[in-house]
Design a protein around this motif. Sequence first.
Motif, PDB file in Angstrom:
ATOM      1  N   GLY B 163       0.830  -1.249   0.136  1.00 52.59           N
ATOM      2  CA  GLY B 163      -0.081   0.178   0.054  1.00 52.59           C
ATOM      3  C   GLY B 163       0.977   1.275  -0.147  1.00 52.59           C
ATOM      4  N   GLU B 164       2.047   1.039   0.090  1.00 49.20           N
ATOM      5  CA  GLU B 164       3.030   2.541   0.404  1.00 49.20           C
ATOM      6  C   GLU B 164       4.355   2.120  -0.662  1.00 49.20           C
ATOM      7  OE1 GLU B 164       1.999   3.086   4.890  1.00 49.20           O
ATOM      8  OE2 GLU B 164       3.969   3.505   4.174  1.00 49.20           O
ATOM      9  N   PRO B 165       4.070   2.427  -2.035  1.00 49.08           N
ATOM     10  CA  PRO B 165       5.051   2.259  -2.960  1.00 49.08           C
ATOM     11  C   PRO B 165       6.366   2.699  -2.533  1.00 49.08           C
ATOM     12  CG  PRO B 165       3.003   3.314  -3.949  1.00 49.08           C
ATOM     13  CD  PRO B 165       2.834   3.331  -2.407  1.00 49.08           C
ATOM     14  N   PHE B 169      10.053   0.628  -6.602  1.00 52.71           N
ATOM     15  CA  PHE B 169       8.635   0.220  -7.135  1.00 52.71           C
ATOM     16  C   PHE B 169       8.299   1.109  -8.103  1.00 52.71           C
ATOM     17  CE2 PHE B 169       4.792  -2.121  -7.804  1.00 52.71           C
ATOM     18  CZ  PHE B 169       3.506  -1.278  -7.456  1.00 52.71           C
ATOM     19  N   ARG B 170       8.240   2.421  -7.648  1.00 50.46           N
ATOM     20  CA  ARG B 170       7.914   3.590  -8.642  1.00 50.46           C
ATOM     21  C   ARG B 170       8.627   3.741  -9.805  1.00 50.46           C
ATOM     22  NH1 ARG B 170       8.299   6.930  -3.868  1.00 50.46           N
ATOM     23  NH2 ARG B 170       6.137   7.054  -2.917  1.00 50.46           N
TER      24      ARG B 170
END
Lengths: 350, 240
Positions: B163-165, B169-170
């Motif tokens: 839930g928190e990139p 990951f971005r």
Amino acid sequence: MSAFLPTVITTPRRGNPLVVLQSSAAQSSLPILRQILARSSDKSKARCYNILFSFLYLPSSILDDSSSQNIEVHDWLGRIPGYHESTLDTRNEILSAVKQAPVESINVVIDSVDTLLSNVGTTKETYRLLYDLLSIIKSRPNPSRLILHGTQPSKLIPLLTQTAFSPSIAHVIVHPTSLLAYVATEYLTPPPPASPAAKFWSVFLPISERGYDTEQVTFGARGEGSGDASEMVVEIILRGNDGSSKKRTVERVLEGWSSTEGPCPLTKLARLKGSRPSAMSPEAAPDPTKNVSFNLSLTSSQQESRANVPLPYAHEGRALENQPTPGAIFYDPDSADDIDDDDPDEDLDI
Amino acid sequence: MLSPFNLPEGIVLLITDELNSPADFLLHRSFAEHVKSAKGAKNIVLSVSDSIARWKSIALKSNLNLAQYLASGSLEFVDVSSHIQVPTGRSDQPNLHSLFNIIQPLLEKSDHGLALVILDDISTLEWIGFSLLDITRFTRALRAACLQIGATLIIRHHIVTPGEPDDMFRYLLQICTYRLEVQPLSSGRSGTVSGEIALHSGPGTIVDGQKLIPRSLALQYKLTDNGPTFFEKGTSSGVL
């Protein structure tokens, strides 16, 4: 009020040399960039020459037809510092490519300013390169544009959107439709005109600029895991000359974009229809006297008879002639009562 | 490629998983299908944390003898940890350049469109000390080399904060063509369902006929001794 996004998508106009497209992890603005380049390559509309510098995205993901004659593609996906055969001179190659462009109007597109920064190395050098590039574009005889795409969080985008970089700008920020639905349900603030514009922006801007809520809504437990390429909310900040007059304005609007219709009002976005308040015209309440097995209506003679029935009220709706006396209680004590008028709490000293 | 998702070849596929729902089965499944599908296919596995012994034992359950493919040259297994040095922070050279120099000749030997490269996993590279800049440049170079020969690149990334990139990951989101998201059930562990899989497209991907799977309609899977079985929500044998 006329829409601004179609103006951004059309060919360059004098006084608007810079377009910054801002994406995020939750929502990408590449479909809009694709439409800008497709529009400028359209033979039936006013065309202009396009120069695309691809640092991160495949040219085929941005161009519908990369073989078109008025598109010059520099596929630099493999030009990575330390991994390229020769020394890279990104700055001079970009500037010379633009200087050698035809005289007509041009769009110069950089698909990822953040990857350009990664290649160049420092924010200062990248800013200087983009500033010099914009100066070349502004000095061209025919109206031309520099179109920059970046993804937040970005070190460059906050610098490129300042007036010091360019007084005139079309800053296009895309948001997932789920963010607007979240603001409408959690903060009870749907987008204008359903709520006052000042109230909406005071709620929406801090949430959208924070970025955390957008990512939570998309990637969190209740999110779908990705943005939607078919529909998005577009926030446009237009700063600079209004096309029709020399007046300098700053405008911020919220519009929609869909893959089927292109730029459209927010009301046309299917995913936002459930979060908007009910329609302006109230729906007719269901009639309980319909669809019953007995007759509830009265004939005119029945209504007359009903009206002639005397009502069992004393005053029958007429105003009272005498005002009633105020209420009072009359009590007759009997032999068992011990009425004492003295105050039993007289001896208390509080 | 990769049933039941039927993805095209020549893409960059990002596979994300979590601690409670590891995606090893997807990597082994994609490898097994690719090795059986095309004759002359080249497979390159860049393994950061798992050894060749583990790959061999899992492949045996699909009746694949990895030793045979290693001997014929259609499988190249690169033990990444033996080819890199943990960065000290003082070198000017990209620290993963030496690894790329080993991979590039292997790719150049492949026929166009027949190679599969699996990078398992990119998160461990970050955890052992390589900077985000080093890893992103290495990944860009690997991706460019794969695109040049039409190879399929699969990258696994572990999500530590669901839930928190994170920044990695971005970045990976921007370069992937498609993303397979493997998640545990939100209601907790279950004996009949091991987890859920969603399929998303990358930001620049023009989705033409590929069926995407949003989280709300995620495909559920159960891991068995013979491999995974996939089913729609509410249709597993434990429910019906």
